[in-house]
Design a protein around this motif. Structure first.
Motif, mmCIF file in Angstrom:
data_model
loop_
_atom_site.group_PDB
_atom_site.id
_atom_site.type_symbol
_atom_site.label_atom_id
_atom_site.label_comp_id
_atom_site.label_asym_id
_atom_site.label_seq_id
_atom_site.Cartn_x
_atom_site.Cartn_y
_atom_site.Cartn_z
ATOM 1 N N GLU A 44 26.213 -30.575 3.170
ATOM 2 C CA GLU A 44 27.462 -31.185 2.745
ATOM 3 C C GLU A 44 28.238 -31.709 3.960
ATOM 4 O OE1 GLU A 44 28.303 -28.594 -1.325
ATOM 5 O OE2 GLU A 44 29.739 -28.540 0.331
ATOM 6 N N ARG A 45 29.074 -32.672 3.673
ATOM 7 C CA ARG A 45 29.931 -33.192 4.730
ATOM 8 C C ARG A 45 30.883 -32.105 5.190
ATOM 9 N NH1 ARG A 45 32.622 -38.642 3.141
ATOM 10 N NH2 ARG A 45 33.723 -37.264 1.683
ATOM 11 N N GLU A 46 31.102 -32.003 6.510
ATOM 12 C CA GLU A 46 31.969 -30.966 7.044
ATOM 13 C C GLU A 46 32.992 -31.537 8.018
ATOM 14 O OE1 GLU A 46 29.758 -28.055 9.269
ATOM 15 O OE2 GLU A 46 29.060 -29.501 10.750
ATOM 16 N N PHE A 47 34.102 -30.857 8.087
ATOM 17 C CA PHE A 47 35.191 -31.227 8.983
ATOM 18 C C PHE A 47 34.781 -30.981 10.428
ATOM 19 C CE2 PHE A 47 39.378 -31.676 10.624
ATOM 20 C CZ PHE A 47 39.587 -30.625 11.513
ATOM 21 N N VAL A 48 35.168 -31.897 11.319
ATOM 22 C CA VAL A 48 34.904 -31.748 12.742
ATOM 23 C C VAL A 48 36.205 -31.611 13.532
ATOM 24 C CG1 VAL A 48 33.936 -32.840 14.802
ATOM 25 C CG2 VAL A 48 32.735 -33.025 12.604
ATOM 26 N N MET A 83 32.312 -36.115 22.748
ATOM 27 C CA MET A 83 31.418 -35.006 22.429
ATOM 28 C C MET A 83 30.611 -34.646 23.673
ATOM 29 S SD MET A 83 30.122 -36.189 18.650
ATOM 30 C CE MET A 83 29.175 -37.579 19.261
ATOM 31 N N ASN A 84 30.830 -33.458 24.175
ATOM 32 C CA ASN A 84 30.116 -32.967 25.353
ATOM 33 C C ASN A 84 29.245 -31.781 24.975
ATOM 34 O OD1 ASN A 84 31.531 -34.852 26.951
ATOM 35 N ND2 ASN A 84 33.187 -33.388 27.313
ATOM 36 N N SER A 85 28.315 -31.458 25.850
ATOM 37 C CA SER A 85 27.410 -30.314 25.624
ATOM 38 C C SER A 85 26.797 -30.367 24.236
ATOM 39 C CB SER A 85 28.177 -29.000 25.820
ATOM 40 O OG SER A 85 28.723 -28.925 27.119
ATOM 41 N N LEU A 86 26.308 -31.524 23.887
ATOM 42 C CA LEU A 86 25.766 -31.707 22.541
ATOM 43 C C LEU A 86 24.548 -30.836 22.303
ATOM 44 C CD1 LEU A 86 26.305 -35.528 22.253
ATOM 45 C CD2 LEU A 86 27.095 -33.853 20.583
ATOM 46 N N LYS A 87 24.423 -30.394 21.054
ATOM 47 C CA LYS A 87 23.324 -29.541 20.625
ATOM 48 C C LYS A 87 22.545 -30.239 19.521
ATOM 49 C CE LYS A 87 26.309 -25.491 21.333
ATOM 50 N NZ LYS A 87 26.894 -24.295 20.692
ATOM 51 N N VAL A 88 21.323 -29.804 19.333
ATOM 52 C CA VAL A 88 20.497 -30.393 18.276
ATOM 53 C C VAL A 88 21.201 -30.297 16.927
ATOM 54 C CG1 VAL A 88 18.328 -30.160 17.020
ATOM 55 C CG2 VAL A 88 18.350 -29.988 19.517
ATOM 56 N N GLU A 89 21.905 -29.200 16.721
ATOM 57 C CA GLU A 89 22.588 -29.005 15.432
ATOM 58 C C GLU A 89 23.801 -29.907 15.243
ATOM 59 O OE1 GLU A 89 21.718 -26.649 17.656
ATOM 60 O OE2 GLU A 89 23.259 -25.088 17.810
ATOM 61 N N ASP A 90 24.177 -30.660 16.247
ATOM 62 C CA ASP A 90 25.237 -31.652 16.083
ATOM 63 C C ASP A 90 24.718 -32.953 15.473
ATOM 64 O OD1 ASP A 90 26.546 -30.583 19.244
ATOM 65 O OD2 ASP A 90 27.335 -30.097 17.256
ATOM 66 N N THR A 91 23.419 -33.056 15.306
ATOM 67 C CA THR A 91 22.828 -34.249 14.706
ATOM 68 C C THR A 91 23.354 -34.455 13.298
ATOM 69 O OG1 THR A 91 20.793 -34.100 16.011
ATOM 70 C CG2 THR A 91 20.671 -35.299 13.936
ATOM 71 N N ALA A 92 23.918 -35.637 13.054
ATOM 72 C CA ALA A 92 24.525 -35.938 11.752
ATOM 73 C C ALA A 92 25.027 -37.372 11.756
ATOM 74 C CB ALA A 92 25.690 -34.993 11.477
ATOM 75 N N VAL A 93 25.414 -37.824 10.592
ATOM 76 C CA VAL A 93 26.209 -39.047 10.487
ATOM 77 C C VAL A 93 27.672 -38.636 10.612
ATOM 78 C CG1 VAL A 93 26.870 -41.004 9.063
ATOM 79 C CG2 VAL A 93 24.506 -40.167 9.030
ATOM 80 N N TYR A 94 28.375 -39.284 11.526
ATOM 81 C CA TYR A 94 29.772 -38.960 11.787
ATOM 82 C C TYR A 94 30.673 -40.019 11.145
ATOM 83 C CZ TYR A 94 28.568 -35.202 14.955
ATOM 84 O OH TYR A 94 28.101 -34.025 15.478
#
Length: 119
Positions: A44-48, A83-94
């Motif tokens: 689901e879409r989530e708040f950032v 966005m710094n120190s990006l992680k694989v789990e940050d992969t998404a449509v923003y």
């Protein structure tokens, strides 16, 4: 109503950085609270993050605190997500979104920009 167009997505390695931009038009930009959301495949879409119109009040999801920074330039009708120190789990449509007031639903949404973090 606010028209929103995101840009700046792309492919980056784990630990890298990206800056997303969102251009707004069609309304008095400084009246709007601006937010960033994301949606990963199958989730689901989530708040950032969110930022108020004038006071600079900010809010972040726990998962991005200390790594992401939201900012805005009311003179240019722009909102940014560093966005710094990006992680694989940050992969998404923003997605960029706008609303009137700190609480309540977001009424206007952009089309989204893809961020892919590779390991």
């Amino acid at each position: 109503q606010v028209q929103l167009v995101e840009s700046g997505g792309g492919l980056v390695q784990d630990g890298g950085s990206l800056r997303l931009s969102c251009a707004a038009s069609g309304s008095t930009f400084s009246n709007n609270v601006m937010g960033w959301f994301r949606q990963a495949p199958g989730k689901e879409r989530e708040f950032v993050a969110a930022i108020s119109g004038r006071s600079g009040r900010r809010d972040y999801a726990d998962s991005v605190k200390g790594r992401f920074t939201i900012s805005r330039d009311n003179a240019k009708n722009m909102v940014y997500l560093q966005m710094n120190s990006l992680k694989v789990e940050d992969t998404a449509v923003y997605y960029c979104a706008a609303r009137i007031g700190w609480v309540g639903p977001y009424n206007d949404w952009g089309q989204g920009t893809q961020v892919t973090v590779s390991s």
